[in-house]
Design an enzyme around this catalytic site. Structure first.
Site, PDB file in Angstrom:
ATOM      1  N   ASP A 282       0.829  -1.200   0.000  1.00 44.62           N
ATOM      2  CA  ASP A 282       0.000   0.000   0.000  1.00 44.62           C
ATOM      3  C   ASP A 282       0.868   1.256   0.000  1.00 44.62           C
ATOM      4  OD1 ASP A 282       0.856   0.366   2.634  1.00 44.62           O
ATOM      5  OD2 ASP A 282      -0.832  -0.778   3.430  1.00 44.62           O
ATOM      6  N   ILE A 283       0.214   2.412  -0.049  1.00 44.37           N
ATOM      7  CA  ILE A 283       0.933   3.685  -0.191  1.00 44.37           C
ATOM      8  C   ILE A 283       1.863   3.939   0.985  1.00 44.37           C
ATOM      9  CG2 ILE A 283       0.608   6.182  -0.368  1.00 44.37           C
ATOM     10  CD1 ILE A 283      -2.052   5.632  -1.758  1.00 44.37           C
TER      11      ILE A 283
END
Length: 416
Positions: A282-283
């Protein structure tokens, strides 16, 4: 001046008797004088007029007739109007009376064509008033529309007998020869043989015992497909761009290639085609991200039956005491044991995982599956908050000394 002559409205007294005439009483209203009492002469004239009335008018006094239908007190179903003194229009006009009464109504003693026409009209009206004939006046109901003729349903295809045959592309994927997409491409190119015969039709089904051979051209093309290892920094998404964040593939440039990469392959534009992540981050996460063109590698890492381990270093905080330095001393041992086995996400149990303390604030987590934001959600279930997450290994390939934001090619001697 011209003299105005006054005209007297009073009758001159000539000594002659005034002719008999009916006087109309004045209309009572605002500004009128009260009605004068009749004189003896007027009373005598009124008595004479009543004596001269025809006999049939006396018979039709509606309030005095005992044989009149009480439901029709006025005798005429056309309206509630009754007879009035001195008004012949109030006499009922009922042609359904005996003949002698109808004849008495005619001064000549017989009926004329006009009376017959009125009788016919009234009989016709009475017929339509009768409930027995109401249905005749209603329009005929419309016939129900006929349902549209529908075409006969096509006969159902006979169920295919399960003779044990499997799609060729699926069998190639299960045997590890190629991914499903690669298998379809090779079949279309004519690079696949089954028991020595070329098969170039998609959807072909064969028995698992049949022998599959691949043309060397397919192997050459497969060897030209590359797999890239990237140390993804925070702020990049693994797949397509979203919410203003750039995808990690934009970091694959000659300038970002690690200087210690020992593979002699030069990066070309063709290497960026169909380059997809195998195992997302994820980011807010960092660490090892695998981008590959090889369907076999993708299937090995993220396939349904994949058993490749993914190792993470997770920095956490205890939710009850976010500022605590020694988190490992605050977390109950049973919480860590629950992370190893016993948790559920989205109603499905998680596979067993390896969870241990790396230091006072960091956990070492090894998974064999990849659910969406799995580690962060696991920590929340036991009272921990993730403040940092880094993937350091996938299978037998480690991040090692690869700097953040740089990449290198997967070497031929490396296997996941």
């Amino acid at each position: 001046m011209t003299e105005r002559k006054k005209i007297s409205l009073r009758r001159e007294d000539t000594g002659e008797a005034a002719p008999t005439e009916r006087r109309r009483p004045p209309v009572r209203g605002s500004g009128t004088a009260p009605r004068a009492r009749p004189s003896a002469a007027d009373a005598a004239r009124a008595a004479q007029e009543r004596a001269e009335r025809p006999a049939y008018e006396a018979d039709h006094q509606r309030n005095e007739r005992p044989d009149r239908d009480p439901r029709r007190p006025y005798g005429d179903e056309r309206g509630p109007r009754g007879p009035r003194d001195g008004d012949r229009r109030g006499a009922p006009r009922d042609d359904r009376q005996p003949a002698e009464r109808r004849d008495a109504r005619d001064p000549r003693g017989q009926r004329g064509p006009r009376d017959d026409a009125r009788r016919d009209d009234r009989q016709r009206d009475d017929r339509y008033r009768d409930d027995r004939y109401r249905d005749d006046r209603r329009p005929a109901p419309r016939p129900a529309p006929r349902p549209e003729a529908r075409p006969a349903p096509a006969p159902a295809a006979a169920p295919r007998e399960d003779d044990g045959r499997v799609r060729l592309s699926k069998l190639m994927s299960e045997q590890g020869l190629a991914s499903r997409r690669e298998a379809d491409e090779w079949i279309e190119q004519g690079w696949v043989r089954v028991d020595g015969e070329v098969v170039d039709e998609l959807g072909t089904r064969i028995f698992p015992s049949q022998h599959i051979s691949i043309d060397p051209m397919a192997r050459t093309q497969q060897a030209q497909r590359v797999t890239i290892l990237l140390h993804k920094p925070i702020g990049y998404v693994s797949g397509q761009a979203e919410d203003g964040y750039e995808p990690a593939v934009t970091l694959i440039t000659p300038a970002n290639r690690w200087k210690e990469d020992r593979l002699s392959v030069q990066l070309t534009r063709g290497h960026l085609n169909n380059l997809a992540p195998a195992g997302r981050l994820d980011i807010d996460s960092t660490g090892l991200l695998v981008l590959t063109q090889d369907g076999r590698v993708a299937k090995q890492l993220i396939g349904d039956d994949s058993g490749v381990e993914k190792e993470y270093l997770v920095r956490v905080q205890w939710m009850n005491q976010p500022d605590a330095e020694n988190v490992s001393a605050l977390v109950p041992p049973e919480n860590i044991e629950a992370m190893r086995f016993g948790l559920e996400l989205d109603g499905r149990p998680l596979k067993p995982a390896q969870v241990s303390w790396q230091n006072e604030q960091q956990l070492r987590v090894v998974l064999r599956e990849g659910r969406k934001r799995q580690i962060r959600r696991m920590c929340e279930l036991v009272g921990l908050k993730v403040v940092g997450l880094k993937r350091v290994r996938m299978g037998r390939v480690t991040l090692s000394k690869l700097p953040q934001g740089q990449w290198r090619f997967l070497r031929p001697d490396e296997q996941f």
